[in-house]
Motif scaffolding. Structure first.
Motif, PDB file in Angstrom:
ATOM      1  N   TYR A 113       0.836  -1.210   0.000  1.00 56.84           N
ATOM      2  CA  TYR A 113       0.000   0.000   0.000  1.00 56.84           C
ATOM      3  C   TYR A 113       0.867   1.254   0.000  1.00 56.84           C
ATOM      4  CZ  TYR A 113      -3.652   3.288   1.502  1.00 56.84           C
ATOM      5  OH  TYR A 113      -4.517   4.342   1.595  1.00 56.84           O
ATOM      6  N   ALA A 136       1.144  -1.758  -4.564  1.00 54.00           N
ATOM      7  CA  ALA A 136      -0.239  -1.739  -5.059  1.00 54.00           C
ATOM      8  C   ALA A 136      -0.470  -0.390  -5.735  1.00 54.00           C
ATOM      9  CB  ALA A 136      -1.218  -1.936  -3.909  1.00 54.00           C
ATOM     10  N   PRO A 139      -5.446  -0.275 -10.736  1.00 54.69           N
ATOM     11  CA  PRO A 139      -6.770  -0.850 -10.441  1.00 54.69           C
ATOM     12  C   PRO A 139      -6.765  -2.360 -10.631  1.00 54.69           C
ATOM     13  CG  PRO A 139      -6.936   1.040 -11.919  1.00 54.69           C
ATOM     14  CD  PRO A 139      -5.482   0.690 -11.842  1.00 54.69           C
ATOM     15  N   TRP A 140      -7.514  -3.057  -9.798  1.00 57.49           N
ATOM     16  CA  TRP A 140      -7.567  -4.514  -9.869  1.00 57.49           C
ATOM     17  C   TRP A 140      -8.997  -4.953 -10.180  1.00 57.49           C
ATOM     18  CZ3 TRP A 140      -6.528  -1.620  -5.519  1.00 57.49           C
ATOM     19  CH2 TRP A 140      -7.518  -1.581  -4.548  1.00 57.49           C
ATOM     20  N   SER A 143     -13.617  -7.569  -6.408  1.00 57.81           N
ATOM     21  CA  SER A 143     -13.865  -6.777  -5.206  1.00 57.81           C
ATOM     22  C   SER A 143     -12.932  -7.217  -4.092  1.00 57.81           C
ATOM     23  CB  SER A 143     -15.321  -6.938  -4.764  1.00 57.81           C
ATOM     24  OG  SER A 143     -15.619  -8.305  -4.518  1.00 57.81           O
ATOM     25  N   LEU A 144     -12.891  -6.428  -3.042  1.00 61.84           N
ATOM     26  CA  LEU A 144     -12.096  -6.768  -1.875  1.00 61.84           C
ATOM     27  C   LEU A 144     -12.753  -7.918  -1.109  1.00 61.84           C
ATOM     28  CD1 LEU A 144     -11.366  -3.127  -0.694  1.00 61.84           C
ATOM     29  CD2 LEU A 144      -9.688  -4.711  -1.679  1.00 61.84           C
ATOM     30  N   ASN A 213     -10.332   0.520   1.645  1.00 58.37           N
ATOM     31  CA  ASN A 213     -11.569   0.670   0.872  1.00 58.37           C
ATOM     32  C   ASN A 213     -11.493   1.826  -0.117  1.00 58.37           C
ATOM     33  OD1 ASN A 213     -13.555  -1.399   1.566  1.00 58.37           O
ATOM     34  ND2 ASN A 213     -13.446  -0.593   3.642  1.00 58.37           N
ATOM     35  N   ARG A 216      -8.649   1.657  -4.353  1.00 57.89           N
ATOM     36  CA  ARG A 216      -8.901   1.442  -5.781  1.00 57.89           C
ATOM     37  C   ARG A 216      -9.279   2.751  -6.463  1.00 57.89           C
ATOM     38  NH1 ARG A 216     -11.962   0.065 -10.102  1.00 57.89           N
ATOM     39  NH2 ARG A 216     -11.167  -1.708 -11.333  1.00 57.89           N
ATOM     40  N   VAL A 220      -7.199   4.502  -9.520  1.00 61.81           N
ATOM     41  CA  VAL A 220      -7.915   4.800 -10.765  1.00 61.81           C
ATOM     42  C   VAL A 220      -7.674   6.259 -11.145  1.00 61.81           C
ATOM     43  CG1 VAL A 220     -10.201   5.154 -11.763  1.00 61.81           C
ATOM     44  CG2 VAL A 220      -9.681   3.008 -10.600  1.00 61.81           C
ATOM     45  N   GLN A 223      -3.846   6.811 -12.170  1.00 62.52           N
ATOM     46  CA  GLN A 223      -3.316   6.032 -13.296  1.00 62.52           C
ATOM     47  C   GLN A 223      -3.025   6.890 -14.528  1.00 62.52           C
ATOM     48  OE1 GLN A 223      -5.978   2.933 -14.502  1.00 62.52           O
ATOM     49  NE2 GLN A 223      -4.567   2.039 -15.970  1.00 62.52           N
ATOM     50  N   HIS A 249      -0.160  -5.239 -11.263  1.00 61.42           N
ATOM     51  CA  HIS A 249       0.398  -3.999 -10.744  1.00 61.42           C
ATOM     52  C   HIS A 249       1.729  -3.628 -11.405  1.00 61.42           C
ATOM     53  CE1 HIS A 249      -2.671  -3.436  -7.616  1.00 61.42           C
ATOM     54  NE2 HIS A 249      -2.712  -4.767  -7.599  1.00 61.42           N
TER      55      HIS A 249
END
Length: 294
Positions: A113, A136, A139-140, A143-144, A213, A216, A220, A223, A249
């Motif tokens: 992170y 990290a 975007p992945w 969901s978490l 939370n 992401r 985004v 990026q 990543h």
């Protein structure tokens, strides 16, 4: 009562190891050692700066002034108000605090992170270089996990996080640490050195779930700005990392950054700064050389 008791035990067993810089409302706990070009170390989720003081910071202290920080809300750094926990907010708070000790153009290393916080720092004010370790940053898909989905809103957070803070056993935390290090083994005394009670404090858990939370959405937004970063960037990532996968990543990020160099470690998991120290140190040295600091 149990929450307060656990928190107090954490403060007694794992007190601050260095100065808390910045204002009383936005203080950042630091550990400073060595001399040379400034190297700032930013830890990952659910951690604190002790992640770097089990030999890693000391290994670098002969070549750099090493400044490890607790990210806001974690360890002994001050929490941030709800709604101000983004990687951008964290980078600003860290940068402002470190100006107190004359940090102006450091190498910034971000792990997991912390890599997103390091990139946010660079987008605000370019440091000399970045070193991104298992970072990290993109975007992945999907969901978490359920823990983060349940705590994504204030109601879930205020109901569930206190229960976890009070009752999650240390054995669970040790198993979680083993999963983060896999397929390598964690150092024998890692959990005790890091201080799982620090991680399980209500304030720390609450900060972590808010930060995760929001991550992401943060990456985004960032990026599209990555190609504007012209500073030297060294990326170190294991191809067996299941926490922050290489293909999601580091590999796509390296294609976006104009001056990126990616080192892929074969059969290595998420914590190479513990399991493959020399490879990470070599990346830091390359970053310093490329930035004209050595």
């Amino acid at each position: 009562m149990r929450i307060a008791s656990r928190s107090q035990q954490a403060l007694v067993s794992h007190p601050p190891v260095g100065p808390i810089l910045g204002t009383s409302e936005k203080g950042v706990h630091t550990f400073v050692t060595g001399s040379g070009p400034d190297l700032v170390l930013i830890h990952g989720a659910n951690g604190n700066l002790r992640d770097f003081t089990l030999g890693f910071a000391e290994r670098l202290s002969s070549s750099y002034r090493v400044i490890a920080v607790d990210r806001p809300g974690l360890g002994h750094s001050k929490s941030m108000p709800d709604g101000q926990t983004s990687v951008h907010d964290q980078a600003r708070q860290i940068r402002a605090a470190l100006r107190e000790i004359g940090v102006q153009r450091p190498i910034v290393l971000g792990q997991s992170y912390g890599g997103a916080v390091a990139l946010a720092w660079a987008l605000q004010e370019e440091p000399a270089a970045l070193v991104l370790v298992s970072a990290a940053t993109m975007p992945w898909p999907g969901s978490l996990d359920p823990w983060y989905r349940i705590t994504a809103n204030p109601i879930g957070r205020h109901l569930i996080v206190p229960l976890a803070s009070a009752f999650v056993p240390k054995s669970y935390m040790r198993r979680a640490v083993a999963g983060v290090f896999a397929p390598q083994a964690a150092p024998e005394n890692y959990s005790e050195h890091l201080g799982t009670n620090l991680t399980l404090r209500y304030g720390s858990l609450s900060s972590t779930v808010q930060q995760i939370n929001g991550l992401r959405a943060d990456v985004v937004q960032m990026q599209s700005h990555y190609p504007m970063l012209n500073l030297p960037v060294e990326l170190v990532h294991g191809d067996a990392d299941t926490i922050v996968p290489l293909t999601i990543h580091a590999e796509p990020l390296a294609k976006l950054l104009p001056n990126a160099n990616l080192t892929v470690l074969q059969n290595v998991g998420h914590m190479p700064h513990h399991t493959h120290v020399e490879e990470v140190v070599n990346a830091i040295d390359r970053a310093a050389l490329r930035a004209g600091l050595r």
